[in-house]
Design an enzyme around this catalytic site. Structure first.
Site, PDB file in Angstrom:
ATOM      1  N   ASP A 104       1.008  -1.219   0.164  1.00  0.00           N
ATOM      2  CA  ASP A 104       0.314  -0.002   0.093  1.00  0.00           C
ATOM      3  C   ASP A 104       1.114   0.982   0.004  1.00  0.00           C
ATOM      4  O   ASP A 104       1.881   1.038   0.735  1.00  0.00           O
ATOM      5  CB  ASP A 104      -0.950  -0.068   1.271  1.00  0.00           C
ATOM      6  CG  ASP A 104      -2.116   1.356   1.315  1.00  0.00           C
ATOM      7  OD1 ASP A 104      -2.189   2.308   0.882  1.00  0.00           O
ATOM      8  OD2 ASP A 104      -2.861   0.575   1.842  1.00  0.00           O
ATOM      9  N   ASN A 131       2.195   6.993  -9.868  1.00  0.00           N
ATOM     10  CA  ASN A 131       0.813   6.253 -10.305  1.00  0.00           C
ATOM     11  C   ASN A 131      -0.140   6.033  -9.742  1.00  0.00           C
ATOM     12  O   ASN A 131      -1.414   6.179 -10.024  1.00  0.00           O
ATOM     13  CB  ASN A 131       1.293   5.275 -11.352  1.00  0.00           C
ATOM     14  CG  ASN A 131       0.072   4.884 -12.027  1.00  0.00           C
ATOM     15  OD1 ASN A 131      -0.578   5.450 -12.594  1.00  0.00           O
ATOM     16  ND2 ASN A 131      -0.228   3.475 -11.914  1.00  0.00           N
ATOM     17  N   TYR A 196     -10.460  14.394  -4.960  1.00  0.00           N
ATOM     18  CA  TYR A 196      -9.825  14.643  -6.465  1.00  0.00           C
ATOM     19  C   TYR A 196      -8.940  15.468  -6.835  1.00  0.00           C
ATOM     20  O   TYR A 196      -7.487  15.046  -7.452  1.00  0.00           O
ATOM     21  CB  TYR A 196     -10.579  13.412  -7.851  1.00  0.00           C
ATOM     22  CG  TYR A 196      -9.858  12.818  -8.188  1.00  0.00           C
ATOM     23  CD1 TYR A 196      -8.928  11.562  -7.969  1.00  0.00           C
ATOM     24  CD2 TYR A 196      -9.674  13.513  -9.862  1.00  0.00           C
ATOM     25  CE1 TYR A 196      -8.261  11.111  -9.479  1.00  0.00           C
ATOM     26  CE2 TYR A 196      -8.997  12.626 -10.649  1.00  0.00           C
ATOM     27  CZ  TYR A 196      -8.337  12.318 -10.235  1.00  0.00           C
ATOM     28  OH  TYR A 196      -7.278  11.343 -11.509  1.00  0.00           O
ATOM     29  N   LYS A 200      -4.624  15.552  -6.378  1.00  0.00           N
ATOM     30  CA  LYS A 200      -4.133  16.294  -8.041  1.00  0.00           C
ATOM     31  C   LYS A 200      -2.971  17.993  -7.816  1.00  0.00           C
ATOM     32  O   LYS A 200      -2.184  17.464  -8.643  1.00  0.00           O
ATOM     33  CB  LYS A 200      -5.101  16.475  -9.104  1.00  0.00           C
ATOM     34  CG  LYS A 200      -5.247  14.185  -9.474  1.00  0.00           C
ATOM     35  CD  LYS A 200      -4.189  13.701  -8.960  1.00  0.00           C
ATOM     36  CE  LYS A 200      -4.424  11.957  -9.490  1.00  0.00           C
ATOM     37  NZ  LYS A 200      -3.321  10.868  -9.803  1.00  0.00           N
ATOM     38  N   VAL A 229      -8.447   8.487 -19.458  1.00  0.00           N
ATOM     39  CA  VAL A 229      -7.597   7.382 -19.894  1.00  0.00           C
ATOM     40  C   VAL A 229      -8.525   6.190 -20.096  1.00  0.00           C
ATOM     41  O   VAL A 229      -9.876   6.279 -19.053  1.00  0.00           O
ATOM     42  CB  VAL A 229      -6.883   7.119 -19.674  1.00  0.00           C
ATOM     43  CG1 VAL A 229      -6.105   6.337 -20.213  1.00  0.00           C
ATOM     44  CG2 VAL A 229      -5.705   8.965 -19.540  1.00  0.00           C
TER      45      VAL A 229
END
Length: 306
Positions: A104, A131, A196, A200, A229
Site C-alpha cells: 500500500d 502512479n 480528487y 491532483k 484514459v
C-alpha cells in the site's frame, strides 16, 4: 504555466523525432533503457501497467508495486492478485526482469522495502512512476469522512511516501528520475471531483518541489496531467453512472466527451499513450527537463489561463 508545458512539448517532440531517426538508421543498437530499472506504483493495471510495458519494451527491468486488493472507502473494484501476476508475465514477455511487490502506498516501510529489492535485484533505481491513485465522484458534502481521508492519503500521502522512499537511493547514485501522474483536474477545478481535483493539484506542487530539491543530484521530477484514459479507474459502474446517467457505459461517456468536452473530436486516451510519454521522461532525451507539467488533454488545457 502553459509556456512551460509548451516548451516541454516542443523539446520532447524534437527529441523523440531525433531518437526515431537514429533508431531507424541503426536497428542493431541495444535498447534505449537496457540495464536500467524502474519502479511503478499502481502497476498491476491501467496507466501503471502501460508505463511499465513501455519501459520494459525499451529494455528496463521493472518492479510493479500494487495494493492488489480492495480498500474500504473506495467505491469501485481495485486490482487483484491475478492482475498483478498477469502484469508480471506481460512484462517478462518483453525479455526483461520483473519483480512484484504487494503493498500500500500509504505504507512508507513497504515502499522502502520495494526500493531495496529493486536495488538488490537490478543494481539501481533509475526511474520511479508515482502512479497509484483513486478517484471519487459526487458533491463534496456527501462524502463520508473515511472517503475523504482515503483519497487524500492515497493520492497525496502515497506520492509523498513514494518520493521519500526513492530519493535517498537516487541521491547516492547522483542520477535518476521521477514521474508523477497527476490529472487534467490538477490544473482546473471540477464540481463533481472536488477532493480528487485537490489531490491532483497537490502532487504538481510535490513534483516542482522535488525537482528543486533534487536537481543538484542530477535527479529530475516531472508531472503528467492526462484527461480521461480508458482504465478501470473510470470504466466502472460507480463513475459511469454518475458521469453518463442516461447511458452509463463507456461508449456513452466517450460520446459525451466528443460532443461537449474535448476540443479535439476524440474520446478517451489509451493507457499506452501515457506510457509512451513516461518512457520519454525516463530516457536520456529528457535528462535536462525537470519541474515541468505536461498535459495530455485532447486540447482541454487550451481553455486555461496562460
Amino acid at each position: 504555466m502553459l509556456k512551460n508545458v509548451g516548451s516541454a512539448a516542443a523539446i520532447g517532440a524534437a527529441a523523440v523525432a531525433t531518437s526515431s531517426v537514429a533508431s531507424a538508421g541503426n536497428s542493431s543498437d541495444k535498447k534505449e533503457l537496457s540495464g536500467k530499472s524502474a519502479l511503478i506504483t499502481g502497476g498491476a493495471r491501467g496507466i501503471g501497467l502501460a508505463c511499465a510495458e513501455s519501459l520494459a519494451k525499451a529494455g528496463a527491468n521493472i518492479l510493479l508495486f500494487d495494493v492488489a486488493s480492495n480498500i474500504e472507502g473506495v467505491n469501485y473494484p481495485l486490482s487483484t492478485d491475478k492482475d498483478l501476476s498477469d502484469a508480471k508475465s506481460l512484462i517478462e514477455s518483453h525479455g526483461v526482469k520483473c519483480i512484484t511487490y504487494k503493498g500500500d502506498v500509504r505504507d512508507r516501510n513497504a515502499l522502502s522495502e520495494a526500493v531495496t529489492q529493486s536495488v538488490s535485484q537490478f543494481g539501481s533505481l533509475d526511474h520511479v512512476v508515482a502512479n497509484a491513485g483513486i478517484t471519487q465522484i459526487g458533491m463534496m458534502e456527501y462524502f463520508s469522512d473515511q472517503e475523504v481521508q482515503t483519497v487524500i492519503d492515497i493520492n497525496i500521502t502515497g506520492v509523498v511516501r513514494t518520493i521519500q522512499a526513492s530519493i535517498p537511493v537516487m541521491r547516492e547514485q547522483n542520477s535518476g528520475g521521477i514521474t508523477i501522474i497527476s490529472s487534467v483536474l490538477g490544473r482546473m477545478g471540477d464540481e463533481w471531483f472536488p477532493i480528487y481535483s485537490g489531490t491532483k493539484w497537490a502532487v504538481i506542487g510535490l513534483a516542482k518541489s522535488t525537482a528543486l530539491m533534487m536537481g543538484k543530484h542530477n535527479v529530475t521530477c516531472n508531472a503528467i496531467c492526462p484527461t480521461v484514459v480508458k482504465t478501470n479507474l473510470m470504466n466502472n459502474e460507480y463513475v459511469l453512472g454518475a458521469m453518463s446517467p442516461q447511458n452509463p457505459t463507456w461508449e456513452g461517456l466517450e460520446e459525451l466527451m466528443k460532443q461537449w468536452r474535448n476540443p479535439l473530436p476524440m474520446g478517451a486516451y489509451q493507457p499506452s499513450e501515457i506510457g509512451e510519454l513516461v518512457k520519454y521522461f525516463a530516457s536520456n532525451d529528457a535528462k535536462k527537463i525537470t519541474g515541468e507539467v505536461f498535459g495530455v488533454t485532447a486540447g482541454l488545457f487550451a481553455r486555461n489561463t496562460a
